[in-house]
Design a protein around this motif. Structure first.
Motif, PDB file in Angstrom:
ATOM      1  N   ARG A  17      60.041  22.290  42.684  1.00  0.00           N
ATOM      2  CA  ARG A  17      61.158  21.687  41.965  1.00  0.00           C
ATOM      3  C   ARG A  17      60.791  21.031  40.653  1.00  0.00           C
ATOM      4  N   HIS A  18      59.574  20.528  40.554  1.00  0.00           N
ATOM      5  CA  HIS A  18      59.248  19.690  39.401  1.00  0.00           C
ATOM      6  C   HIS A  18      58.160  20.305  38.534  1.00  0.00           C
ATOM      7  N   PRO A  76      56.887  19.327  35.771  1.00  0.00           N
ATOM      8  CA  PRO A  76      55.846  18.406  35.293  1.00  0.00           C
ATOM      9  C   PRO A  76      54.732  18.192  36.322  1.00  0.00           C
ATOM     10  N   LEU A  77      55.076  18.280  37.590  1.00  0.00           N
ATOM     11  CA  LEU A  77      54.054  18.144  38.630  1.00  0.00           C
ATOM     12  C   LEU A  77      53.106  19.344  38.590  1.00  0.00           C
ATOM     13  N   ALA A  99      52.651  14.214  32.048  1.00  0.00           N
ATOM     14  CA  ALA A  99      53.984  14.819  32.101  1.00  0.00           C
ATOM     15  C   ALA A  99      54.823  14.279  33.258  1.00  0.00           C
ATOM     16  N   MET A 100      54.166  13.919  34.361  1.00  0.00           N
ATOM     17  CA  MET A 100      54.915  13.402  35.506  1.00  0.00           C
ATOM     18  C   MET A 100      55.554  12.060  35.160  1.00  0.00           C
ATOM     19  N   ASN A 155      58.384  12.434  32.675  1.00  0.00           N
ATOM     20  CA  ASN A 155      59.504  13.093  33.350  1.00  0.00           C
ATOM     21  C   ASN A 155      60.231  12.131  34.290  1.00  0.00           C
ATOM     22  N   TYR A 202      49.801  12.075  42.376  1.00  0.00           N
ATOM     23  CA  TYR A 202      50.762  13.142  42.675  1.00  0.00           C
ATOM     24  C   TYR A 202      51.676  12.722  43.827  1.00  0.00           C
ATOM     25  N   TYR A 250      54.300  10.363  42.498  1.00  0.00           N
ATOM     26  CA  TYR A 250      55.356  11.052  41.744  1.00  0.00           C
ATOM     27  C   TYR A 250      56.331  11.749  42.697  1.00  0.00           C
TER      28      TYR A 250
END
Lengths: 444, 389
Positions: free
Chosen positions: A401-402, A404-405, B310-311, B314, B371, B374
């Motif tokens: 879904r993400h 950026p992850l 980026a996480m 975002n 991670y 996030y």
């Protein structure tokens, strides 16, 4: 060095590890004589990535000897054998293990299954579900035959240390070390507990136990494996060193896939066996599909649980969303990594796990089980307990879904994986050789 | 004549519970863990440190003075989990020697995303200060000492007399942080943190490998004295958790704190001042020009701890994308939940900088990896989004 797998004919990470390790040892100037079972030679020598043997000097009937151009200091000896360590043991027919006493005649016996035809079928047997169909059932006898030949071979060689990779070569390692009064290093890439859970094959366990106890030094591929050795094999802590595996990344970034797809791909790549936790992958897939529709799950590999996994996928009602590719090699492995959006390694017990490194080097975000050696050295991956399929699904969905992850995992992951080199692993082994030689000197 | 100006930051975030994509309820926060941490830090730091400060004020008959900036979310958690902490802060306020700074109620990064929300959170915080301590703040600090000329302008527009900032070398150059400055073209003062002396206490005090260990009050007072002639005020700004939590009690940190005023004031000209008193006493001597955002974090002194990957950008963007819709719902609970997600810590946990090296970022991180944090945050945010549909 005693091994039984070398690329491209591999069923697990062992062949890859032996390749990377010997090449790095070669690069840092160590002379390696690598003894392989016959079964890998026929097609091996014609593989495009590896060049034709530069020199052939057979000492013993049935033994092939050659060098690879890219390995200046590594000599290969292959002996007739049908060793197949990762295949399921055939029922019965297992002979007793003798301490290095077999005669040379047994290994040069023309009736022994040593011809190219048989070895060819071993290779394919390894790569398909019906491995046992070609398997002669005398795996443990084979280790003993291999040991006898290795001893015979070693008479013509000069060497300082015997380095044996995994249980199939331990009897050979012990025999060679004893015959020539050299220190023995055994390298544990996996244990019977990883492969079989609590249902261990007692004979294999005995060989493993004897191997690690007879060794002057033991190399474990992770602390995870070291702990198993300490807990299950009663080995003294000061005799086991950890040397992590690595990966050859060539410094090249993989080309981005040009195929545009609406569908995301979640990849399982490995043997479909109890050890690799394929059923957890499918249970997680089931939960993911409740939330995300445009995703497909690919199971690449073969193994004794392949059939039951196909049935399980059907049972879970996700049969049309799960693709079974069978065993992949070479170019097909490359392709499947390039197609993948996520690589999942749900192993129940994974001594190391080179495949996640390969995935990372292909820029694929990775989810690995915490029950793995590689999780000790990777930080830019997602980690789950193999049994926690809900969390596995949660993480798969998050990556899907993400963007950026995905981007952050890719960016940091490829950086991290580039820092793991076989050179470091080879240097770790050389250190252990030094310790083993020292230890051996004291013992004498 | 040298003044010492202490400001202590007090903050506890509402940590999220493990919230998977399969969860559908609206209980986002980990009550149990938040309560545990609050009570633990109260016992180790807030209560003994407050008692220490109160004793210092009494012993020195009001000549020891200091400031706090306490976030609204920390105060809410004290009220819920350990009300005694609130009472002890009220006792400090009653002495008249303690000042409370203004900041965003939720310790948020709202300045970067929504001026409307930024102002609203400061207003909420001011109401809280008045309600609990009967004070109106005159000095502002933004979350994590985030500062730029624009922050100063915003603070000026809200009527504050001064802003707190990091004494960042790359902006000060050869100049000293021990003077009061002003931003270009604005009649508002900037108080700069003397990070060397602040960090001697906050980071290095208990470090046995440090050349100056053990740090005595006399030695530290000597360093303060050296300011005489090239500055007016030594601004010691630090997390309050330094006392007893980051530097454990057995390092002697409380003794050090307790005896410091005596050592500093053994020279008759030296004193302690609250930030507003520094502003009143010393006019700005020059311009502190910060066209880009700075903070007090890490060696970079920038925003990369919260906005470095980026996480993080975002997650923040998605969060503030919901602002209008959340507010339009006029549901106080929803708004409070959303605002508790603006707390900067959630984004700090997602920081991948140094992650592999296991440093200070890890110490404060309740997650196994950036991670995981996030993923957890985005799952919560997804659920918040379902509530505004």
């Amino acid at each position: 060095m005693l091994g039984w797998e070398f690329p491209p004919f591999i069923s697990g990470g062992l062949g890859t590890a032996c390749y990377g390790l010997t090449r790095a040892l070669n690069d840092i100037g160590h002379h390696v004589i690598f003894v392989l079972p016959q079964s890998v030679t026929t097609e091996f020598t014609t593989h495009v990535a590896l060049r034709t043997p530069a020199a052939i000097k057979g000492h013993i009937p049935g033994v092939t000897s050659y060098r690879l151009d890219e390995f200046n200091n590594v000599e290969f000896r292959s002996v007739p054998s049908t060793l197949q360590a990762y295949g399921p043991a055939g029922p019965g027919g297992v002979t007793e293990v003798h301490q290095h006493g077999s005669s040379l005649t047994s290994m040069t016996d023309p009736n022994a299954p040593t011809t190219a035809g048989v070895s060819g079928s071993v290779i394919t047997g390894r790569s398909t579900v019906n491995a046992s169909a070609h398997y002669d059932g005398d795996m443990i006898g084979e280790t003993e035959r291999y040991a006898a030949i290795a001893v015979a071979l070693a008479r013509n060689e000069k060497f300082d240390v015997v380095h044996a990779h995994d249980w199939m070569t331990y009897p050979a390692g012990i025999a060679v070390a004893r015959a020539f009064n050299k220190p023995l290093v055994v390298h544990v890439h996996s244990t019977e507990f990883d492969r079989s859970g609590e249902h261990v094959n007692q004979r294999i366990y005995d060989i493993e136990r004897r191997g690690v106890h007879m060794a002057d030094k033991v190399i474990a591929v992770s602390h995870f494996t070291r702990n198993i050795l300490l807990g299950r094999y009663a080995i003294a802590p000061d005799r086991v060193e950890v040397v992590y595996n690595a990966i050859d990344t060539n410094g090249k970034l993989p080309l981005p896939s040009t195929i545009r797809r609406d569908e995301k791909i979640v990849l399982f790549l490995g043997r479909i066996t109890m050890q690799k936790g394929p059923e957890y992958f499918l249970h997680a897939a089931r939960m993911v599909l409740d939330h995300v529709k445009n995703v497909r799950f690919v199971m690449a590999g073969s193994g004794d649980m392949a059939r039951s996994m196909i049935e399980l996928a059907a049972e879970l009602g996700i049969g049309q969303k799960v693709v079974f590719t069978g065993f992949l090699r070479g170019h097909d492995v490359e392709r499947v990594y390039k197609m993948a959006d996520i690589y999942v390694m749900p192993s129940v017990s994974e001594p190391f796990g080179i495949a996640p490194l390969e995935a990372l080097s292909h820029d694929v975000p990775v989810i690995i089980s915490k029950q793995s050696g590689v999780s000790e050295i990777l930080t830019h991956v997602l980690k789950v307990d193999f049994w926690d399929t809900r969390e596995m699904a949660n993480k798969i969905i998050a990556i899907l879904r993400h963007p950026p992850l995905q981007a952050t995992l890719r960016e940091h992951g490829s950086f991290e994986v580039n820092r793991l080199t076989w050179k470091d692993a080879a240097e770790g082994c050389v250190q252990v050789y030094g310790m083993a030689i020292g230890q051996y000197g004291k013992r004498k | 004549m040298a003044s010492v100006c202490f400001y202590f930051q007090v903050h506890q975030p509402y940590r999220l519970r493990r919230y998977s994509v399969f969860d559908t309820d609206h209980n986002y926060f980990d009550d149990q863990k938040n309560g545990e941490i609050c009570r633990k830090v109260a016992t180790k730091c807030y209560l003994p440190a407050n008692q220490c400060i109160l004793d210092m004020i009494r012993v020195h008959e009001g000549r020891f003075r200091c400031a706090y900036s306490i976030t609204g979310v920390a105060l809410d958690q004290f009220a819920a989990y350990h009300p005694e902490v609130l009472d002890s802060f009220k006792r400090l306020a009653d002495t008249g020697c303690v000042e409370f700074l203004a900041e965003t109620y939720y310790h948020s990064l709202s300045f970067l995303y929504s001026r409307e929300e930024f102002n609203a959170q400061i207003e909420l915080h001011q109401q809280k200060m008045m309600e609990l301590f009967g004070q109106k703040s005159t000095v502002f600090r933004d979350t994590e000492l985030i500062y730029s000329n624009d922050v100063a302008r915003a603070a000026h527009e809200l009527g504050y007399k001064a802003v707190i900032a990091e004494g960042a070398d790359h902006l000060l150059g050869y100049r000293s942080p021990n003077f009061v400055y002003h931003p270009p073209g604005l009649p508002i003062s900037v108080l700069l943190k003397n990070y060397r002396l602040s960090d001697d206490i906050a980071f290095r005090f208990g470090n046995r490998g440090w050349a100056e260990w053990p740090l005595s009050t006399e030695k530290f007072a000597g360093w303060v004295n050296q300011v005489n002639g090239c500055g007016y005020t030594v601004n010691l700004f630090m997390d309050y958790e330094t006392f007893g939590e980051h530097q454990w009690s057995d390092t002697g940190i409380f003794d050090f704190l307790y005896h410091l005023p005596g050592a500093v004031m053994s020279l008759p000209d030296n004193d302690f001042k609250k930030p507003s008193e520094v502003v009143a006493a010393y006019p700005p001597i020059g311009e502190f020009d910060a066209p880009h955002l700075i903070s007090w974090a890490d060696t970079e002194r920038d925003l990369s701890a919260w906005l470095g990957n980026a996480m993080q950008s975002n997650a923040l963007q998605e969060l503030f994308n919901l602002e209008k819709a959340v507010k339009a719902k006029k549901d106080p609970e929803l708004l409070h939940d959303w605002r508790r997600l603006t707390t900067s810590d959630h984004f700090y946990y997602m920081c991948t900088k140094y992650f592999a090296d296991g440093d200070v970022h890890k110490y404060f991180n309740p997650y196994e990896s950036p991670y995981d944090s996030y993923i957890n945050f985005m799952n919560v945010l997804d659920n918040v989004a379902t509530r505004i549909k």
